[in-house]
Design a protein around this motif. Structure first.
Motif, PDB file in Angstrom:
ATOM      1  N   ARG A 163     -35.125  -4.473  11.768  1.00  0.00           N
ATOM      2  CA  ARG A 163     -33.829  -5.032  12.267  1.00  0.00           C
ATOM      3  C   ARG A 163     -33.871  -5.596  13.474  1.00  0.00           C
ATOM      4  O   ARG A 163     -34.271  -4.524  14.311  1.00  0.00           O
ATOM      5  CB  ARG A 163     -32.574  -4.038  11.843  1.00  0.00           C
ATOM      6  CG  ARG A 163     -31.276  -4.575  12.084  1.00  0.00           C
ATOM      7  CD  ARG A 163     -30.106  -3.647  12.056  1.00  0.00           C
ATOM      8  NE  ARG A 163     -28.805  -4.267  12.110  1.00  0.00           N
ATOM      9  CZ  ARG A 163     -27.567  -3.741  12.101  1.00  0.00           C
ATOM     10  NH1 ARG A 163     -27.661  -2.281  12.338  1.00  0.00           N
ATOM     11  NH2 ARG A 163     -26.799  -4.187  12.280  1.00  0.00           N
ATOM     12  N   ASN A 164     -33.181  -6.704  13.957  1.00  0.00           N
ATOM     13  CA  ASN A 164     -33.348  -7.261  15.132  1.00  0.00           C
ATOM     14  C   ASN A 164     -32.030  -6.692  16.025  1.00  0.00           C
ATOM     15  O   ASN A 164     -30.890  -6.921  15.606  1.00  0.00           O
ATOM     16  CB  ASN A 164     -33.325  -8.766  15.133  1.00  0.00           C
ATOM     17  CG  ASN A 164     -33.247  -9.296  16.417  1.00  0.00           C
ATOM     18  OD1 ASN A 164     -33.290  -8.671  17.742  1.00  0.00           O
ATOM     19  ND2 ASN A 164     -33.141 -10.684  16.737  1.00  0.00           N
ATOM     20  N   VAL A 165     -32.391  -5.808  16.880  1.00  0.00           N
ATOM     21  CA  VAL A 165     -31.310  -5.095  17.688  1.00  0.00           C
ATOM     22  C   VAL A 165     -31.315  -5.369  19.157  1.00  0.00           C
ATOM     23  O   VAL A 165     -30.954  -4.769  20.042  1.00  0.00           O
ATOM     24  CB  VAL A 165     -31.374  -3.578  17.606  1.00  0.00           C
ATOM     25  CG1 VAL A 165     -30.907  -3.195  16.133  1.00  0.00           C
ATOM     26  CG2 VAL A 165     -32.532  -3.076  17.916  1.00  0.00           C
ATOM     27  N   SER A 166     -32.097  -6.504  19.404  1.00  0.00           N
ATOM     28  CA  SER A 166     -32.323  -6.999  20.848  1.00  0.00           C
ATOM     29  C   SER A 166     -31.144  -7.742  21.599  1.00  0.00           C
ATOM     30  O   SER A 166     -31.352  -7.896  22.857  1.00  0.00           O
ATOM     31  CB  SER A 166     -33.559  -8.051  20.822  1.00  0.00           C
ATOM     32  OG  SER A 166     -33.507  -8.951  20.201  1.00  0.00           O
ATOM     33  N   GLY A 167     -30.372  -8.240  20.784  1.00  0.00           N
ATOM     34  CA  GLY A 167     -29.325  -9.166  21.335  1.00  0.00           C
ATOM     35  C   GLY A 167     -29.726 -10.665  21.338  1.00  0.00           C
ATOM     36  O   GLY A 167     -28.667 -11.463  21.798  1.00  0.00           O
ATOM     37  N   ARG A 168     -30.755 -10.857  20.966  1.00  0.00           N
ATOM     38  CA  ARG A 168     -30.934 -12.380  20.612  1.00  0.00           C
ATOM     39  C   ARG A 168     -31.986 -12.441  19.709  1.00  0.00           C
ATOM     40  O   ARG A 168     -32.797 -11.436  19.327  1.00  0.00           O
ATOM     41  CB  ARG A 168     -31.615 -12.861  22.190  1.00  0.00           C
ATOM     42  CG  ARG A 168     -32.854 -12.431  22.734  1.00  0.00           C
ATOM     43  CD  ARG A 168     -33.339 -13.163  23.676  1.00  0.00           C
ATOM     44  NE  ARG A 168     -33.736 -14.549  23.588  1.00  0.00           N
ATOM     45  CZ  ARG A 168     -34.305 -15.375  24.325  1.00  0.00           C
ATOM     46  NH1 ARG A 168     -34.388 -15.046  25.562  1.00  0.00           N
ATOM     47  NH2 ARG A 168     -34.741 -16.694  23.919  1.00  0.00           N
TER      48      ARG A 168
END
Length: 462
Positions: A330-335
């Motif tokens: 899951r992409n939790v990087s903010g971008r």
């Protein structure tokens, strides 16, 4: 006096001649109908000898039926294939017409020809042509005599042998031209070809060419693939040369697998002749399931990092001897960030130690394409393996060390079933098929989607 002596000598010579001409083929220790048929068959034109073994031990004496009658009919060597086929057809009909009152009979009819040779079994002679008749005696004997008279050194129900490689190739061309599909081999079995359907000369030819390579012990083509056994050690330069020859050889008319084994079969290398893969193994970009819209592509999106990705597992699933597990990123990087390639996975036992020789292998049907993961979305990689027995209490996988991509720091993930830690039947030596990171996979739900029992997300271990 001289006349009486002459008569005695002639009588003695007559007795000797009778003994020399007498043959055990003339004996018949069987019921009268069997002996009568045997006598009639023995008198057929071009039949050299006939014998019948009435095996009472196979039936009556044991209280079971049927009784086996083994017939062996020796034909004249010089018969044409058609003549031999005609006689075999008549012999088959005559033997199967034999009836013994109160006894069920089962007939095994053997046709032999050629000069017999003694075998290692006392009293047993081996003939260059020895065929046990089946349901089509005419066709079977026609083919057998044709192969024998075209240079085969041995013909039997298992196939035919040729005395050398040149004769083997000639026999193969003969069989191919007549639509025959026998197994062909050298007498020592170091080259053997068994057609898998149609007889294909190129398949026998590749076996012959492989056997001609240095340090090749045997080359056997069967079930649509080539098996080569090397006399050189595992990992040696000589074995490597054989593999390079197989990999670089001109492909056959259809993709053909090979296996290359070393002494003691310690290692078996596999590949495809000429490197040509069948269509189903050629990796293609993943196809999105129906109803799934492709994520936007962004060439400027940076690569995902360990801190920008949260990893988790589905619950394990099983069906018909196969096992399934999904890995989510899951992409939790903010971008938006990009992924391309395969996660790196280590299988850990109950002691937290890596399992011996348990590893992943890339799934062959899908290529590793670059995907751009939107914020909050899940990329997926799938794991598939065959069920393995845990009856002997072997090491099982209780956790996975997973890095988003090779070179990144791994995290430990614990498989969960109904919110309880669960082990996986991935044992030492296992090979697990692993897909690259994809947007979605058919039949694999993601966290938050409508799921089956096997696609609920697991827990991220601390």
């Amino acid at each position: 006096m001289k006349r009486r002596l002459l008569i005695a000598v002639l009588a003695l010579l007559g007795i000797v001649a009778a003994v020399l001409l007498w043959s055990p083929w003339d004996r018949c220790d069987a019921p009268e109908p069997v002996c009568t048929a045997l006598g009639e068959i023995g008198e057929l034109e071009n039949v050299v000898a006939a014998e019948a073994d009435y095996d009472t031990a196979s039936g009556v004496s044991t209280g079971s039926a049927p009784v086996l009658v083994v017939w062996e009919i020796r034909l004249l060597d010089t018969l044409s294939p058609q003549q031999a086929a005609d006689i075999a057809d008549e012999v088959s009909a005559r033997t199967r017409a034999v009836v013994v009152d109160g006894v069920e009979l089962e007939h095994a009819v053997g046709i032999v020809a050629g000069a017999p040779q003694a075998s290692q079994v006392p009293g047993l002679d081996l003939y260059p042509l020895h065929l046990l008749l089946g349901d089509q005696p005419r066709t079977e004997v026609l083919q057998a005599f044709s192969l024998w008279q075209h240079g085969a050194s041995r013909v039997d129900n298992a196939g035919a042998a040729a005395p050398n490689t040149e004769a083997l190739l000639e026999l193969a061309r003969f069989a191919h031209d007549r639509g025959y599909t026998p197994t062909l081999e050298l007498p020592d079995g170091r080259i053997r070809y068994t057609p898998n359907g149609d007889f294909k000369l190129e398949q026998l030819s590749i076996a012959v060419a492989a056997k001609a390579q240095p340090n090749v012990d045997t080359a056997i083509f069967g079930s649509g693939s080539l098996s080569v056994h090397s006399s050189s050690p595992d990992g040696s330069e000589q074995t490597g040369e054989i593999k390079r020859w197989l990999d670089e050889h001109e492909p056959l008319s259809e993709p053909t697998a090979y296996s290359l084994s070393t002494p003691g079969f310690a290692t078996i290398l596999e590949g495809w002749i000429g490197g040509e893969l069948p269509e189903y193994l050629i990796a293609k970009p993943p196809v999105l399931p129906d109803g799934v819209t492709a994520w936007p592509s962004d060439e400027k999106a940076p690569a995902c990092t360990r801190d920008g990705i949260q990893l988790s597992l589905s619950e394990p699933d099983a069906a018909a001897g196969s096992r399934y597990l999904s890995l989510y990123a899951r992409n939790v990087s903010g971008r938006a960030c990009s992924l391309q390639g395969y996660p790196q996975i280590t299988f850990l036992n109950a002691d937290g130690e890596p399992q011996d020789d348990a590893d992943t292998r890339p799934a062959t049907h899908v290529s590793a394409e670059r995907i751009v993961v939107p914020v909050g979305e899940y990329a997926i990689s799938t794991l598939d393996w065959k069920a393995m027995s845990t009856s002997q209490d072997p090491d099982e996988t209780t956790a996975l060390g997973v890095a988003v991509l090779p070179g990144l720091e791994p995290v430990a993930l614990t498989p969960m079933h109904q919110q309880v830690p669960a082990s996986l039947d991935i044992l030492d030596g296992a090979r697990v098929d692993l897909s690259p990171w994809m947007q979605a996979a058919e039949g694999r739900a993601k966290p938050g989607e409508s799921t089956g029992a096997g696609d609920r997300p697991g827990s991220l271990a601390p």
